[in-house]
Design a protein around this motif. Structure first.
Motif, PDB file in Angstrom:
ATOM      1  N   ALA A 178      -6.104  -3.492   2.465  1.00 23.22           N
ATOM      2  CA  ALA A 178      -5.429  -2.316   3.026  1.00 23.22           C
ATOM      3  C   ALA A 178      -5.190  -2.478   4.526  1.00 23.22           C
ATOM      4  N   SER A 212       7.642  -1.999  -3.746  1.00 20.87           N
ATOM      5  CA  SER A 212       6.278  -1.579  -3.443  1.00 20.87           C
ATOM      6  C   SER A 212       6.183  -0.181  -2.834  1.00 20.87           C
ATOM      7  N   GLU A 214       3.448   1.096  -1.859  1.00 16.58           N
ATOM      8  CA  GLU A 214       2.492   0.908  -0.757  1.00 16.58           C
ATOM      9  C   GLU A 214       3.230   0.498   0.513  1.00 16.58           C
TER      10      GLU A 214
END
Length: 305
Positions: A178, A212, A214
């Motif tokens: 992350a 994505s 994210e």
């Protein structure tokens, strides 16, 4: 009052002139076509280029007339082959069309034989050459198996950003995926400020946003971060946890192509890299096809932290 033509109009006319100039320099004999008796053009006819490219004659004529039509990367690829374009001309064609080259396998002038030799000699330290868009242009065997199996990937997927958000092995190797991904997105946004209008950069951004969620969330934060040395932990699938220092060595006067090394911080990590290098000593000469010509090499200066 002077008016300025839109950028798209200028590009279309430049593309039309470029195609016409390339068509007129090729003889029928060069592409296996009969010359015939009534040839008035100095090179190929438009219908011959259309035939060689498997596109419609009317469509190709409109392209040379700078009509406002859409051109797919696949058609541009076919035209480049039909017109016998070299690597520089092919790059120019896709730039004028505002499109990403689907097969950018021309030798990269930034990756010289000397740099390839240096990558080999740095082993067992993982090292690669990246451009400012995070494309991996070349790498040694240690880097090729550090985060995932780079040799198993197509050249267009050898991009650190793309792998960070789409490749399961690459993501699993990051001890703090992350934070690592947040950092690389912030660095990419900072680097892209100087390349906002470039097709390859826009294409990579669009590809990441489409694939994505994210990445889309991180991109929306508008965070920026400069490049610099940083230690990180890597969980290698073959030798376990490694503590490495990520460093950059500029291969030009600006933040463009760079040599990236992953230097071990402790003895355990150094021993781990030695074991990793010993896994396949007979296959150290393998190299990826470079992605595309990147920034020219001029100076060799150490990166700022």
């Amino acid at each position: 009052m002077t008016t300025v033509a839109p950028d798209s109009d200028v590009r279309r006319h430049e593309l039309a002139e470029f195609l016409r100039s390339r068509r007129e320099r090729i003889t029928p004999e060069q592409v296996g076509l009969p010359r015939g008796r009534r040839r008035r053009t100095p090179g190929l006819r438009r219908e011959e280029v259309a035939q060689l490219s498997a596109v419609g004659v009317t469509w190709y004529t409109w392209l040379e007339q700078a009509r406002e039509i859409q051109v797919s990367p696949q058609v541009l690829d076919a035209l480049a082959r039909a017109l016998l374009l070299d690597a520089s001309e092919r790059t120019h064609l896709f730039a004028l069309a505002g499109s990403l080259d689907p097969a950018p396998h021309a030798p990269c002038p930034s990756v010289t034989p000397a740099l390839r030799a240096m990558l080999d000699q740095l082993g067992p330290i993982p090292a690669c050459i990246q451009n400012s868009r995070y494309d991996i242009l070349a790498y040694n065997s240690a880097y090729g198996r550090l985060l995932c199996d780079l040799d198993a990937l197509p050249p267009e997927d050898r991009n650190c950003l793309w792998l960070a958000f789409t490749n399961a092995d690459w993501r699993a190797s990051m001890a703090d995926v992350a934070e690592v991904n947040r950092t690389i997105v912030a660095k990419f946004r900072a680097a892209m400020a100087e390349h906002l209008a470039e097709p390859a950069w826009k294409a990579l951004l669009a590809r990441l946003e489409a694939r994505s969620p994210e990445f889309r969330e991180l991109w929306a934060r508008h965070e920026v971060l400069g490049l610099g040395a940083k230690t990180k932990y890597v969980r290698n699938a073959h030798v376990g946890l490694l503590h490495l220092e990520h460093t950059n060595l500029w291969l030009g006067p600006a933040a463009g192509p760079r040599l990236v090394t992953m230097v071990p911080v402790d003895e355990e990590s150094r021993a781990g890299l030695e074991r990793l290098a010993g896994l396949d000593l007979t296959d150290r000469r393998r190299r990826p096809e470079p992605l595309e010509p990147s920034e020219p090499l001029e100076l060799l200066a150490p990166a700022a932290a």
